[in-house]
Design an enzyme around this catalytic site. Structure first.
Site, PDB file in Angstrom:
ATOM      1  N   GLY A  35      72.933 121.360   7.838  1.00  0.00           N
ATOM      2  CA  GLY A  35      74.104 121.517   8.697  1.00  0.00           C
ATOM      3  C   GLY A  35      75.396 121.139   8.010  1.00  0.00           C
ATOM      4  O   GLY A  35      75.412 120.362   7.059  1.00  0.00           O
ATOM      5  N   GLY A  37      79.563 120.097   8.990  1.00  0.00           N
ATOM      6  CA  GLY A  37      80.497 119.704  10.043  1.00  0.00           C
ATOM      7  C   GLY A  37      81.884 119.528   9.491  1.00  0.00           C
ATOM      8  O   GLY A  37      82.145 119.764   8.304  1.00  0.00           O
ATOM      9  N   MET A  39      83.451 116.836   8.961  1.00  0.00           N
ATOM     10  CA  MET A  39      83.625 115.683   8.086  1.00  0.00           C
ATOM     11  C   MET A  39      82.643 115.647   6.921  1.00  0.00           C
ATOM     12  O   MET A  39      82.861 114.908   5.972  1.00  0.00           O
ATOM     13  CB  MET A  39      83.483 114.385   8.893  1.00  0.00           C
ATOM     14  CG  MET A  39      84.609 114.143   9.863  1.00  0.00           C
ATOM     15  SD  MET A  39      84.387 112.600  10.754  1.00  0.00           S
ATOM     16  CE  MET A  39      84.518 111.426   9.424  1.00  0.00           C
ATOM     17  N   GLY A  40      81.569 116.408   7.009  1.00  0.00           N
ATOM     18  CA  GLY A  40      80.609 116.329   5.920  1.00  0.00           C
ATOM     19  C   GLY A  40      79.439 117.262   6.113  1.00  0.00           C
ATOM     20  O   GLY A  40      79.461 118.160   6.958  1.00  0.00           O
ATOM     21  N   VAL A  42      75.064 117.617   6.436  1.00  0.00           N
ATOM     22  CA  VAL A  42      73.870 116.917   6.884  1.00  0.00           C
ATOM     23  C   VAL A  42      72.670 117.516   6.159  1.00  0.00           C
ATOM     24  O   VAL A  42      72.501 118.740   6.103  1.00  0.00           O
ATOM     25  CB  VAL A  42      73.684 117.034   8.410  1.00  0.00           C
ATOM     26  CG1 VAL A  42      72.423 116.299   8.850  1.00  0.00           C
ATOM     27  CG2 VAL A  42      74.897 116.470   9.139  1.00  0.00           C
ATOM     28  N   ASP A 161      84.381 114.685  22.112  1.00  0.00           N
ATOM     29  CA  ASP A 161      83.948 115.979  21.577  1.00  0.00           C
ATOM     30  C   ASP A 161      82.616 116.404  22.205  1.00  0.00           C
ATOM     31  O   ASP A 161      81.705 116.845  21.506  1.00  0.00           O
ATOM     32  CB  ASP A 161      83.823 115.911  20.048  1.00  0.00           C
ATOM     33  CG  ASP A 161      83.885 117.289  19.394  1.00  0.00           C
ATOM     34  OD1 ASP A 161      84.377 118.239  20.041  1.00  0.00           O
ATOM     35  OD2 ASP A 161      83.444 117.421  18.247  1.00  0.00           O
TER      36      ASP A 161
END
Length: 542
Positions: A35, A37, A39-40, A42, A161
């Site tokens: 995954g 996102g 911010m980073g 996974v 969120d």
């Protein structure tokens, strides 16, 4: 090492990920990217120290590894680590570290299943499935809104969120479907007194943001999450978003106009094929109210109303309360918290009780029903010490010889001699003991109220302990058996037998709590103090 791109034989750009195959902290073997996102990234990984147990690793994007983003990432870890210990409906963070190229990462439980967005793409949910999923989402939000502890103070958390992608449905072999709330990366960390936040700039998912969130209001509170939940509930029931905008105008301004001024249609207008109880529609529409004062003021109110809908739907099955209890097990559908922790803090130590280190149960009445609580008086220093520790509950019985339960609340410490045990005998022969046991089984949790010996007048701290499905079933079984049990011994003799079993079981209970501590908080202690220090500095700047 950051991901990079090379060209393949036909000139297409192919992304390589140099983290795959790496060992992080000489322990976590990165297997695959699962995954991406804001911010980073996974990754699926293996914990080689636990026989290759699958875990997930989130690594901060190198392009975002500046001081501001690192602080936000640290906040995500700090909040998630505490909340994941308190609620099974929030993804658990297990450990933290830094890669060879000095990029922060954290380790969390690996979830198998689907997120809500993937499920809603197929079709809207049935009413029963909606109630089951929504109840668990609310329990997770309730935990976040009740707050996390920072140096003895409680700070509520607003997720900010809530959207289908952040609601994950995972299958548990024993408990069935469990809902997990993901991604506290932009959560609001505030104080009840000031509403201060560590992230004042707008970040969020436009289709699910509350009007006040988009306006950047400083005093954003839990009702913003309730609005986002309202959008989510609308989608869950109809398969469509409550606000329709032109695809080409997917901008901040367009979504703000929709959230602030557009009135949502009725559920039937959007999906005439779905027959939704009127009371349920009222719940959804109240959550979507433009003015925060017109929405439910907390998640507890939503849980109460969802429980009423559930009772109405099942009303044709049974009207007997004891039958309802039997039908609800082993299903883990915990009824709503009708008594908030804030209300518990207003309670006074009874005048007929000594000011001494004692503990006793008490049923507190609400407008809806009685809620079980346990009141404990301890030295102030001990209360502060145990606030962030694991708390456990055990029930010990010998119903075959006498209808009595030993209810034990454990305040766990890694040093056995420092662990605090709060035992209490519930005699199921009398109405008081029966009522407490029955209420514990029905409600599925109890509030633990702490009173300091040095200042005994008012409750100083409160925490909530949940019972497992097995424990609730154990209570029901004991109540059923107590109606037909033979009293082969006297009550004092029964207490002595239970005490003896209790002393024998103490070591097993401690071993169980130790295992829970290791599995849920491994690697947290070394960096928790650093985060506490950082957050205190950040808070002091506002």
């Amino acid at each position: 090492m950051s991901p990079n791109k090379i060209e393949n034989m036909v000139g297409q750009k192919v992304e390589l990920d140099n983290y795959i195959g790496q060992f992080l902290n000489n322990r976590y073997l990165i297997r695959d990217l699962i995954g991406k996102g804001g911010m980073g990234r996974v990754y699926l990984a293996e914990d080689t120290a636990k026989g290759g147990m699958p875990i997930a690793v989130k690594i901060l994007s190198l392009s975002l590894a500046n001081q501001h983003m690192s602080q936000r990432f640290a906040r995500e870890i700090f909040i998630g680590a505490q909340l994941g210990r308190k609620s099974k409906h929030i993804v658990r963070i297990l450990s933290y570290g830094i890669t060879e190229d000095k990029t922060p990462f954290y380790v969390m439980e690996f979830l198998q299943g689907k997120n809500l967005k993937q499920i809603l793409k197929i079709q809207p949910l049935t009413i029963s499935k909606f109630l089951e999923i929504c109840n668990q989402i609310c329990l997770g939000l309730q935990c976040a809104h009740q707050g996390i502890s920072l140096k003895g103070e409680i700070y509520p958390i607003v997720h900010r969120d809530i959207k289908p992608e952040n609601i994950f449905i995972t299958e548990d072999s024993k408990q069935g479907e469990i809902i997990k709330i993901l991604d506290f990366g932009i959560a609001k960390f505030l104080t009840e007194r000031s509403g201060m936040t560590l992230t004042d700039s707008f970040i969020g998912s436009l289709p699910y943001c509350s009007p006040e969130h988009m306006e950047g209001r400083k005093l954003l509170d839990v009702r913003s999450d309730i609005y986002s939940l309202g959008v989510l509930m609308f989608e869950m029931l109809t398969g469509k978003h409550p606000f329709q905008i032109q695809t080409k105008s997917n901008s901040f301004g367009t979504w703000y106009q929709a959230h602030r001024f557009q009135m949502p249609p009725t559920l039937e207008e959007v999906n005439p094929q779905v027959k939704i109880p009127q009371v349920l529609e009222k719940i959804v529409m109240s959550c979507l109210a433009k003015d925060v004062s017109d929405r439910p003021q907390n998640v507890n109110q939503i849980l109460e109303n969802l429980e009423r809908v559930n009772v109405q739907i099942n009303d044709g099955i049974t009207s007997n309360s004891s039958d309802i209890i039997k039908l609800s097990f082993p299903v883990q559908l915990v009824p709503s918290t009708l008594l908030s922790e804030k209300e518990c803090l207003q309670k006074n130590w009874p005048k007929n009780k000594p000011v001494a280190p004692i503990g006793f149960p008490h049923l507190l009445q609400t407008t809806e029903r009685a809620i079980p609580t346990f009141w404990a008086m301890l030295p102030k220093q001990e209360i502060t010490k145990f606030l962030d520790k694991i708390h456990g509950t055990e029930f010990i019985s010998k119903i075959n010889v006498y209808p009595m339960l030993l209810w034990v609340t454990v305040l766990y410490d890694t040093q056995p001699s420092m662990t605090k045990w709060l035992p209490y005998f519930l005699d199921l022969k009398d109405n008081k003991g029966q009522n407490i046991a029955r209420t514990l089984a029905e409600v599925g949790y109890y509030h633990l109220l702490f009173f300091a010996i040095e200042d005994p007048t008012r409750c100083s701290h409160v925490t909530t302990l949940s019972l497992t499905g097995n424990q609730r079933q154990q209570l029901i079984d004991c109540l059923d058996m107590s109606q037909h049990s033979n009293e082969l011994i006297m009550s004092n003799q029964a207490k002595n037998l239970l005490k003896a079993d209790y002393e024998k079981l103490k070591l097993n209970i401690l071993q169980k709590l130790t295992a829970d501590q290791k599995s849920e908080t491994e690697g947290l202690k070394s960096w928790m103090d650093k985060f506490l220090e950082m957050f205190l500095k950040l808070l002091s700047r506002h």
